[in-house]
Design a protein around this motif. Structure first.
Motif, PDB file in Angstrom:
ATOM      1  N   ALA A 290       0.834  -1.208   0.000  1.00 42.07           N
ATOM      2  CA  ALA A 290       0.000   0.000   0.000  1.00 42.07           C
ATOM      3  C   ALA A 290       0.867   1.255   0.000  1.00 42.07           C
ATOM      4  CB  ALA A 290      -0.923  -0.003   1.212  1.00 42.07           C
ATOM      5  N   ILE A 291       2.120   1.121   0.430  1.00 43.87           N
ATOM      6  CA  ILE A 291       3.036   2.269   0.445  1.00 43.87           C
ATOM      7  C   ILE A 291       3.217   2.806  -0.962  1.00 43.87           C
ATOM      8  CG2 ILE A 291       5.392   3.002   0.981  1.00 43.87           C
ATOM      9  CD1 ILE A 291       5.390   0.646   3.073  1.00 43.87           C
ATOM     10  N   GLU A 292       3.529   1.928  -1.912  1.00 40.31           N
ATOM     11  CA  GLU A 292       3.671   2.366  -3.307  1.00 40.31           C
ATOM     12  C   GLU A 292       2.323   2.712  -3.921  1.00 40.31           C
ATOM     13  OE1 GLU A 292       7.329  -0.293  -2.660  1.00 40.31           O
ATOM     14  OE2 GLU A 292       5.217  -0.315  -2.054  1.00 40.31           O
ATOM     15  N   LEU A 293       1.309   1.920  -3.608  1.00 40.61           N
ATOM     16  CA  LEU A 293      -0.007   2.132  -4.205  1.00 40.61           C
ATOM     17  C   LEU A 293      -0.640   3.450  -3.771  1.00 40.61           C
ATOM     18  CD1 LEU A 293      -1.444  -1.486  -3.838  1.00 40.61           C
ATOM     19  CD2 LEU A 293      -0.649  -0.378  -5.941  1.00 40.61           C
ATOM     20  N   SER A 294      -0.189   3.992  -2.635  1.00 32.63           N
ATOM     21  CA  SER A 294      -0.739   5.265  -2.160  1.00 32.63           C
ATOM     22  C   SER A 294      -0.330   6.446  -3.039  1.00 32.63           C
ATOM     23  CB  SER A 294      -0.277   5.530  -0.730  1.00 32.63           C
ATOM     24  OG  SER A 294       1.109   5.854  -0.693  1.00 32.63           O
ATOM     25  N   SER A 295       0.767   6.302  -3.785  1.00 33.78           N
ATOM     26  CA  SER A 295       1.296   7.362  -4.674  1.00 33.78           C
ATOM     27  C   SER A 295       1.592   8.650  -3.913  1.00 33.78           C
ATOM     28  CB  SER A 295       0.298   7.655  -5.815  1.00 33.78           C
ATOM     29  OG  SER A 295       0.059   6.496  -6.575  1.00 33.78           O
TER      30      SER A 295
END
Length: 476
Positions: A290-295
Motif C-alpha cells: 500500500a506504500i507504493e499504491l498510495s502514490s
C-alpha cells in the motif's frame, strides 16, 4: 583479587552471543560480565577510529538482567578511561537522541521483544546506529581489557528522559489531542513513565493500563490473541479513542483505533510519513505494498529487514530529496532528515522510534476516527506470525529449496491451486502469486524463529495464508 587480561575477539568468539537484525542478542546466561566487557571494549576501540570522545552513555530496559549488564559495561569503559553517563530505564530512541545531541556513542541494554531469558545490546555511534560493517569490526577487534570482578551501583541521570519528552511536546504549540482519551498499555515498557507526560501535555486524557513488574515480551509484528482481545475490551469499557503501547525498549509502537483494533506497524508508518509530507522512503521488503499504491512518495526503496539496512539507504535518498524517512513492519519509524512541524524544527533521529508515529497519526486523526484514516488507504492487508524455537538452519534449508523451486514449496505448503508469478530473495523468500497475494518466509535475525508474512486484499485471506503456512512448514 587478581584481574586477568582478556582479548575481546577471543571472548566474543566463544560467547554464544551474535548480532541479529538490530544489535547483539543471546541468552542471559551468555551475557556474562566479561562478555559485556568484551563488547564494550571493542565498541569503544572501533568508535575511536573515527570519533573523538571521552564519554559514553548507557540506558536499560526493565529486564531483570539489564542493570547488572549495564554495570559491567560501565566498569569496562572506566578501565579504558572513558566516563559514563547512565540514564537508567528509558526508551532506546531517548538514549540515542540524547547521545546524538552530545556527539557521543551509547549502548542500550535491551532484548527488545524477545523473551526475558534472553537479552541484548544495541550500539550507537555519535551520528546514529552502527552499521553492519561496524558489527564485523567489533567482533574482530583485538582490544585488551581486564576481567570484571566487582560491579558498582550506577547513579541515574534524568536528562535524557526529559529531553525525549520535550522533543515531541514542543512540536505542537496548542493541545491537538484535547478531547481525546488515550489508554496506555504500560506492561514493562521502558518508556511507561514518560508516555503519559507526553500525551497529557498534548491535551489528551490518559488512562494507564496493566502496568506490571514482570517483563512482558511484546512483539508488535506478532501481537498475541490475548493482547488483541484486551484492546477490544479496554476500548469498549473505557470509551477510548486509541490505545498506545510499545515493545520492551520502546522503539516499536503498538497503537489501536477507537475500536481496539491494533494497526499494523507499516500502516502506522505510512500514515505518519504521509502526515509529515515525507518525500522519499526506505522500507524493508516485508512492508505493505500500500506504500507504493498510495502514490504519496516520490521514491520508495526496498531493503533487507532490519533498521541498519533501512538507514544505510538514507545516504542515497539524501542526494535527491530534502526529506526522507523509513519504517519497518514492526512500526518503528526512522526519521532520516530534519523536518519542520508547525514551523518547529525536529531533528533527524536515525533509529527506530515508537513515539513519533503515534503522536503524528493521532494528531492527524484529531478530527476523525483513526479507523477512518486507515480505510482511506489502498486496500492491502498484511498479517504475520512466527514459530518459536525453530532452528535457523532448518529455516534456511526450507527457504533454499523454495528459492530453487518456489512452485514446489508452495504446493508443499498446501497451496496447490495457486501459481507463483515472481519471487524476491532480498531477505528470505517472498513469493508473489498470480492473484497478487504475497507469502514471505524468513528466519528471524534475533532468535531461533521462522517468520511468515502475508499480504492480500482481505484480512481473512492474509491471516489464512500465515496460519496455513506455519501449520504445514513444521512437517517439511
Amino acid at each position: 583479587m587478581i584481574n586477568t587480561t582478556l582479548i575481546s575477539s577471543q571472548v566474543l568468539a566463544t560467547s554464544g552471543v551474535q548480532f541479529g537484525t538490530s544489535g547483539a542478542r543471546g541468552l542471559v546466561v551468555d551475557f556474562t560480565a566479561n562478555v559485556c566487557g568484551a563488547f564494550t571494549a571493542a565498541f569503544i576501540k572501533v568508535m575511536q577510529q573515527n570519533h573523538s570522545f571521552n564519554t559514553i552513555a548507557i540506558a536499560i530496559d526493565n529486564r531483570p538482567s539489564s542493570e547488572s549488564m549495564a554495570a559491567a559495561i560501565a566498569a569496562t569503559a572506566k578501565q579504558l578511561n572513558i566516563d559514563v553517563v547512565y540514564y537508567g530505564v528509558i526508551p532506546t530512541p531517548a538514549l540515542a537522541y540524547a547521545a546524538m545531541q552530545q556527539s557521543i556513542p551509547c549502548i542500550m541494554v535491551t532484548g527488545s521483544h524477545i523473551p526475558f531469558d534472553r537479552n541484548g545490546l544495541k550500539f550507537y555511534r555519535p551520528d546514529g546506529e552502527i552499521t553492519k560493517q561496524d558489527e564485523v569490526s567489533i567482533l574482530n577487534s583485538d582490544c585488551q581489557y581486564q576481567s570484571i570482578e566487582v560491579l558498582d551501583d550506577l547513579l541515574v541521570n534524568d536528562s535524557a528522559a526529559n529531553l525525549y519528552v520535550e522533543r515531541y511536546t514542543r512540536m505542537f504549540s496548542d493541545k491537538p489531542l484535547s478531547g481525546k482519551c488515550i489508554g496506555i498499555y504500560e506492561h514493562s515498557s521502558a518508556g511507561r513513565d514518560l508516555y503519559p507526560q507526553v500525551f497529557e501535555q498534548l491535551g489528551a486524557e490518559v488512562i494507564s493500563l496493566e502496568r506490571t513488574d514482570t517483563f512482558v515480551p511484546i512483539d508488535t509484528e506478532a501481537v498475541s490473541d490475548e493482547d488483541c482481545q484486551k484492546a477490544i475490551n479496554w476500548s469498549a469499557e473505557l470509551k477510548l479513542d486509541a490505545i498506545f503501547s510499545t515493545d520492551g525498549d520502546g522503539d516499536r509502537p503498538l497503537i489501536s483505533d477507537e475500536n481496539g483494533h491494533w494497526l499494523r506497524g507499516d500502516i502506522l508508518g505510512l500514515l505518519c510519513a504521509e502526515a509529515l509530507k515525507i518525500e522519499a522512503l526506505a522500507v524493508p521488503v516485508s512492508c505493505n505494498t500500500a506504500i507504493e499504491l498510495s502514490s504519496k512518495f516520490a521514491k520508495v526503496s526496498r531493503t533487507k529487514i532490519g533498521s541498519p539496512y533501512v538507514i544505510a539507504e538514507f545516504s542515497a535518498l539524501a542526494t535527491e530529496f530534502n526529506t526522507f524517512a523509513g519504517f519497518e513492519a514492526n512500526g518503528g519509524f526512522i526519521l532520516g532528515s530534519d523536518i519542520k512541524v508547525n514551523d518547529t524544527l525536529t531533528k533527524s533521529l536515525p533509529t527506530r522510534d515508537a513515539l513519533l508515529p503515534a503522536i503524528v497519526v493521532l494528531v492527524a486523526a484529531s478530527k476523525v476516527n483513526l479507523s477512518t484514516l486507515v480505510k482511506q488507504l489502498p486496500n492491502r492487508v498484511t498479517a504475520s506470525d512466527r514459530i518459536k524455537n525453530f532452528a535457523t538452519q532448518r529455516s534456511q534449508q526450507i527457504i533454499s529449496k523454495g528459492v530453487e523451486n518456489p512452485q514446489q514449496l508452495l504446493a508443499q505448503l498446501g497451496f496447490t491451486e495457486q501459481l507463483v508469478s515472481c519471487t524476491d530473495t532480498t531477505d528470505g523468500l517472498r513469493m508473489t502469486l498470480q492473484n497478487n497475494d504475497i507469502i514471505h518466509l524468513r528466519p528471524s535475525g534475533n532468535a531461533p524463529e521462522l517468520r511468515c508474512y502475508a499480504e492480500s486484499s482481505a484480512e481473512t485471506a492474509a491471516k489464512g495464508y500465515v496460519s496455513r503456512v506455519l501449520g504445514k512448514v513444521t512437517s517439511l
